[in-house]
Design a protein around this motif. Sequence first.
Motif, PDB file in Angstrom:
ATOM      1  N   LYS A  28      18.037 -35.010 -38.672  1.00  0.00           N
ATOM      2  CA  LYS A  28      19.249 -35.132 -39.667  1.00  0.00           C
ATOM      3  C   LYS A  28      18.680 -34.769 -41.123  1.00  0.00           C
ATOM      4  N   ASN A  29      19.417 -33.998 -41.885  1.00  0.00           N
ATOM      5  CA  ASN A  29      18.890 -33.761 -43.460  1.00  0.00           C
ATOM      6  C   ASN A  29      19.876 -34.583 -44.041  1.00  0.00           C
ATOM      7  N   THR A  30      19.290 -35.635 -44.817  1.00  0.00           N
ATOM      8  CA  THR A  30      20.217 -36.675 -45.422  1.00  0.00           C
ATOM      9  C   THR A  30      20.245 -36.365 -47.022  1.00  0.00           C
ATOM     10  N   SER A  31      19.714 -35.012 -47.379  1.00  0.00           N
ATOM     11  CA  SER A  31      19.660 -34.363 -48.568  1.00  0.00           C
ATOM     12  C   SER A  31      20.864 -33.658 -48.904  1.00  0.00           C
ATOM     13  N   SER A  32      20.959 -33.371 -50.366  1.00  0.00           N
ATOM     14  CA  SER A  32      21.835 -32.449 -50.713  1.00  0.00           C
ATOM     15  C   SER A  32      22.002 -30.865 -50.747  1.00  0.00           C
ATOM     16  N   SER A  33      20.475 -30.577 -50.182  1.00  0.00           N
ATOM     17  CA  SER A  33      20.112 -29.114 -50.064  1.00  0.00           C
ATOM     18  C   SER A  33      19.546 -28.823 -48.582  1.00  0.00           C
ATOM     19  N   ALA A  34      19.412 -27.474 -48.344  1.00  0.00           N
ATOM     20  CA  ALA A  34      18.899 -27.248 -46.964  1.00  0.00           C
ATOM     21  C   ALA A  34      17.440 -27.150 -47.142  1.00  0.00           C
ATOM     22  N   CYS A  35      16.817 -27.588 -45.811  1.00  0.00           N
ATOM     23  CA  CYS A  35      15.307 -27.531 -45.723  1.00  0.00           C
ATOM     24  C   CYS A  35      14.953 -27.002 -44.585  1.00  0.00           C
ATOM     25  N   LYS A  36      13.536 -26.672 -44.165  1.00  0.00           N
ATOM     26  CA  LYS A  36      13.372 -26.256 -42.867  1.00  0.00           C
ATOM     27  C   LYS A  36      12.016 -27.422 -42.663  1.00  0.00           C
ATOM     28  N   ALA A  37      12.066 -27.518 -41.147  1.00  0.00           N
ATOM     29  CA  ALA A  37      11.296 -28.481 -40.418  1.00  0.00           C
ATOM     30  C   ALA A  37      10.651 -27.444 -39.351  1.00  0.00           C
ATOM     31  N   ASP A  38       9.334 -27.943 -39.106  1.00  0.00           N
ATOM     32  CA  ASP A  38       8.346 -27.293 -38.154  1.00  0.00           C
ATOM     33  C   ASP A  38       8.686 -27.958 -36.883  1.00  0.00           C
ATOM     34  N   PHE A  39       9.049 -27.321 -35.816  1.00  0.00           N
ATOM     35  CA  PHE A  39       9.461 -28.013 -34.513  1.00  0.00           C
ATOM     36  C   PHE A  39       8.343 -27.544 -33.437  1.00  0.00           C
ATOM     37  N   GLY A  40       7.344 -26.765 -33.855  1.00  0.00           N
ATOM     38  CA  GLY A  40       6.414 -26.301 -33.013  1.00  0.00           C
ATOM     39  C   GLY A  40       5.647 -27.359 -31.966  1.00  0.00           C
ATOM     40  N   PRO A  41       4.979 -26.928 -31.135  1.00  0.00           N
ATOM     41  CA  PRO A  41       4.286 -27.748 -30.055  1.00  0.00           C
ATOM     42  C   PRO A  41       3.251 -28.437 -30.781  1.00  0.00           C
ATOM     43  N   LYS A  42       2.561 -28.072 -31.683  1.00  0.00           N
ATOM     44  CA  LYS A  42       1.627 -28.999 -32.445  1.00  0.00           C
ATOM     45  C   LYS A  42       1.879 -29.611 -33.448  1.00  0.00           C
ATOM     46  N   SER A  43       3.029 -29.449 -33.925  1.00  0.00           N
ATOM     47  CA  SER A  43       3.909 -30.078 -35.212  1.00  0.00           C
ATOM     48  C   SER A  43       4.502 -31.307 -34.850  1.00  0.00           C
ATOM     49  N   ALA A  44       5.496 -30.856 -34.022  1.00  0.00           N
ATOM     50  CA  ALA A  44       6.408 -32.044 -33.314  1.00  0.00           C
ATOM     51  C   ALA A  44       5.897 -32.312 -31.842  1.00  0.00           C
TER      52      ALA A  44
END
Length: 268
Positions: free
Chosen positions: A166-182
């Motif tokens: 969940k993004n709680t900020s007021s602007s879009a962002c990107k997150a890494d869900f790769g197998p070695k990151s998440a």
Amino acid sequence: MGSLRNPIGPLPSSIYWRRRAVAALLIVLLALLIAWVVTSGGGKGNMDDSRPNGSGPAHSITPGPASSGPAISQQPGGRDDSDDSGAGGGSGADEGSDGTADGGSGTDAGSGSGGSGSASGGGSEGQQVPAGSSIPDCTSSALQLTLRTKLNYGLGENPKFELIAKNTSSSACKADFGPKSAVVTVTEAGGDDDEVWSSKDCPRDAGSVLLEVPAGATIVHTVEWDRKKSAPKCATPPAGAAGAGTYLVEAKAPGEPVQRASFVLAKD
């Protein structure tokens, strides 16, 4: 004249006086009745004669008050068509809801040995963006990560682990869900909590999986485990699949606290 004053007869004089009084009373009443008949008849005739024909007011029929309620347009015992249309509309809405729930975004790269990853719809779907995207990275203060899974999985059913961001900020962002990151890790509950499988051990595609998280929105990234065991650095894993029992699943992303859940694999 003497016989009038002193009645002569075999009966006492008081009886004759009573008879005379009753007779006199009857004569008076008869005279009054005749006078009343004559008087009322004459007055009625005078009143009718003094009024010309057709001069009396005409009698009119006054209609009753009009009903303010709606007219009855349905026969008794019939079924209103609006009920049928309403029921049809309800089923249509349900079908629309199911269609939305079934929809999801495309699958991403595999997340590890015996596992696969996908981004599924949840509120607002996250779209995969390239590594050079101008969308800023999500900060730990703006992103909230949670983990969700079913409690029980039947025979032949692969466990699925949902990473909810969940993004709680007021602007879009990107997150890494790769197998070695998440990183998603499965351990067997009880004993030494030995690791059974991890998304970072030997993924088929170890690259990043960058997903856009719109402002104020939530996305869901699903990791599926096929019950096969894994070993670090692509070493040979133990033979066989995970057996029945209780397992713990753990999700860890950079800057985020560890999220944990448990599930059960049913017996054969």
